[in-house]
Design a protein around this motif. Structure first.
Motif, mmCIF file in Angstrom:
data_model
loop_
_atom_site.group_PDB
_atom_site.id
_atom_site.type_symbol
_atom_site.label_atom_id
_atom_site.label_comp_id
_atom_site.label_asym_id
_atom_site.label_seq_id
_atom_site.Cartn_x
_atom_site.Cartn_y
_atom_site.Cartn_z
ATOM 1 N N ASN A 342 1.162 -1.242 -0.015
ATOM 2 C CA ASN A 342 0.152 0.097 -0.046
ATOM 3 C C ASN A 342 0.824 1.342 0.023
ATOM 4 O O ASN A 342 0.465 2.351 0.398
ATOM 5 N N SER A 371 -1.487 -2.260 -5.381
ATOM 6 C CA SER A 371 -2.527 -2.292 -4.285
ATOM 7 C C SER A 371 -3.381 -3.220 -4.908
ATOM 8 O O SER A 371 -4.313 -2.980 -5.582
ATOM 9 N N TYR A 374 -6.666 -6.901 0.778
ATOM 10 C CA TYR A 374 -5.807 -7.646 1.836
ATOM 11 C C TYR A 374 -5.986 -9.157 1.586
ATOM 12 O O TYR A 374 -5.271 -9.732 2.127
#
Length: 546
Positions: A342, A371, A374
């Motif tokens: 990130n 990015s 998660y």
């Protein structure tokens, strides 16, 4: 009688008491050795002569044969001519084909002649020839494209004069109003001037790059293009520093690094085939590519800041822990890294975050910050589209591909630039080898170096005659490889560090104990011979007097 005896005794006592001079002692005469027999003199002379004959007729030739440094004959003057730009003046003949199906044959020939004159007037570089030719009319609806043609101009009638470069083909479409067609007696034409200016702007970057290459070489000044502006020279210098040195093969290493346990897989093969393989295919006539991929979990970057400044980019790569591929088999490695995290890149100005989270490292590769959510465990090919497009663009920059024009035109320009670069580098290497051979007369030059020089000059001549085509690139590539191999010959490089003082340190302890007795024996024999000759002459003179 008694007095007389006493007187005599007194006298005798007086004489004994007074000092008497010591009798003269004769010096002992030196006992001369018996004269040598003539046979002994001859035997000694023969022995000394035999020693010297062995040294001169046997020892000296063996020493000369075993210690002579072999120096193959090199054409030093021709090698220096290549280095000084006297043997070859680079000429890049570019064939430009004009398709004017809507014009009459005489009108097309007139337009061709006027455009060629306008090009010659605008051209200030004698080595960059744009030669126009009229393309024959198309047979049917299809037309075959000649691969030896650098650019095709398609002239079509229209409402105004416009130019459009095809992004996928080396084709320049030009529209013209019918009233701009020159007549057979015209000496100038606005359409011809417009076409010439479009051609000049299309090949301006190629001419600037070649001009920059020649400005750093020993090409005669009267054959160089006009000097570049300082801004253009600085820009070309940065591009040259950023791009890799030419190599026939590059190794592409694609790496997926993540700071955590996921993602664990990615569709890199499918992404390469879809987004990068087309560019690799069009680059294949110039370069070959080998590819490997890897995934590394728990990869800690060198800088762990959330926002990366300009100073952080150079130390982001953790070379101590990341398993980056070295150069494999002598081929330079280009690294393409996708780092899942990130982090963002800060830029000066109001917008503090860069829109493109990637940066290029000169002569090394590219890093792309990706990015992802998660919980992503797999990176799809669609997700890798933007990183692969970025890698493709940076690959073209790292290989020195020009930035302007359509892709086919940029690649053909790259081939010509690489040909000129390799030709100049091979010529410079020949000059360095010739100067080295002249500066170090005692350096060994094996026959393999002479063979390499001969092959280099042969392929340089062929490359010089075929510059601008694929044959020129092939010959220039072979010439540069042979020149490098000849210059860095192992047996020759070792002689660079063998000074003359080392020779003295080796020969004096060996020749001193042997040479001194031989020289002294010869001098003594010569001295004895001269003495015998003098004595013989004196005896002969004495006999004549008697």
């Amino acid at each position: 009688m008694s007095e007389r005896r006493s007187i005599d005794n007194g006298a005798t006592s007086t004489e004994l008491s007074s000092p008497l001079p010591a009798p003269a002692v004769e010096a002992p005469t030196r006992k001369e050795p018996p004269p040598e027999k003539p046979s002994d003199i001859r035997r000694r002379s023969y022995i000394i002569l035999s020693f010297w004959l062995i040294v001169l007729l046997l020892g000296l030739p063996i020493w000369w044969k075993t210690t002579t440094i072999y120096r193959a004959n090199l054409p030093l003057n021709e090698m220096l001519d290549w280095a000084d730009g006297k043997a070859c003046r680079p000429v890049f003949p570019l064939r430009i084909s004009i398709q004017a199906d809507a014009l009459q044959e005489q009108e097309a020939q007139t337009l061709l002649r006027l455009t060629q004159h306008a090009l010659d007037d605008l051209n200030d570089f004698a080595g960059h020839h744009l030669r126009l030719q009229l393309s024959p009319p198309a047979q049917g609806d299809s037309r075959e494209y000649d691969h030896d043609t650098a650019l095709i101009i398609r002239l079509k009638p229209g409402g105004s004069t416009t130019a459009n470069l095809d992004p996928y083909l080396p084709v320049l479409d030009i529209t013209y109003p019918p009233n701009t067609i020159p007549s057979a007696t015209s000496s100038s034409s606005s359409l011809a001037t417009y076409v010439a200016s479009q051609l000049r702007s299309t090949f301006a970057e190629e001419q600037a790059i070649i001009s920059y290459l020649l400005s750093n070489n020993s090409i005669p000044s009267d054959y160089r293009p006009a000097g570049l502006t300082p801004e253009a020279a600085e820009s070309l210098s940065k591009r040259t520093t950023r791009s890799l040195k030419y190599a026939p093969t590059y190794h592409l290493s694609f790496s997926l690094f993540t700071s955590g346990p996921i993602p664990t897989s990615w569709d890199i093969e499918a992404a390469i085939d879809e987004y990068m393989k087309p560019v690799l295919d069009v680059l294949s006539p110039i370069h070959n590519f080998t590819i490997d991929t890897q995934v590394q979990l728990y990869a800690t970057p060198g800088v762990q800041n959330q926002v990366l400044n300009k100073e952080d980019l150079s130390s982001f790569v953790n070379a101590a822990e990341w398993p980056l591929s070295p150069s494999i088999g002598g081929a330079p490695t280009i690294n393409f890294i996708v780092f899942v995290g990130n982090q963002t890149i800060a830029v000066p100005g109001e917008n503090k975050v860069a829109t493109s989270p990637s940066w290029l490292i000169p002569q090394w590769g590219t890093i792309y910050l990706l990015s992802l959510p998660y919980d992503t465990t797999h990176v799809s090919a669609q997700t890798l589209k933007q990183p692969l497009l970025t890698f493709t663009s940076h690959l073209l920059s790292l290989t020195g591909t020009p930035q302007s024009g359509s892709l086919p035109l940029r690649l053909s320009t790259l081939a010509r630039i690489r040909s000129a670069d390799l030709l100049l580098r091979a010529s410079s290497t020949l000059g360095s080898l010739a100067r080295l051979a002249l500066a170090l007369p005692s350096i060994s030059i094996p026959s393999s170096v002479a063979d390499g020089v001969s092959k280099t000059m042969h392929h340089l001549r062929l490359a010089c005659d075929t510059l601008g085509g694929p044959e020129g690139l092939a010959h220039a590539r072979i010439a540069e490889a042979e020149a490098e191999r000849a210059f860095f010959e192992k047996s020759m490089v070792g002689q660079l560090y063998f000074p003359d003082e080392h020779k003295l340190a080796v020969y004096i302890p060996l020749l001193g104990p042997v040479g001194v007795p031989l020289v002294m024996g010869l001098l003594n024999e010569i001295r004895a011979w001269r003495k015998r000759r003098r004595e013989k002459a004196e005896k002969g003179a004495a006999k004549k007097k008697e």
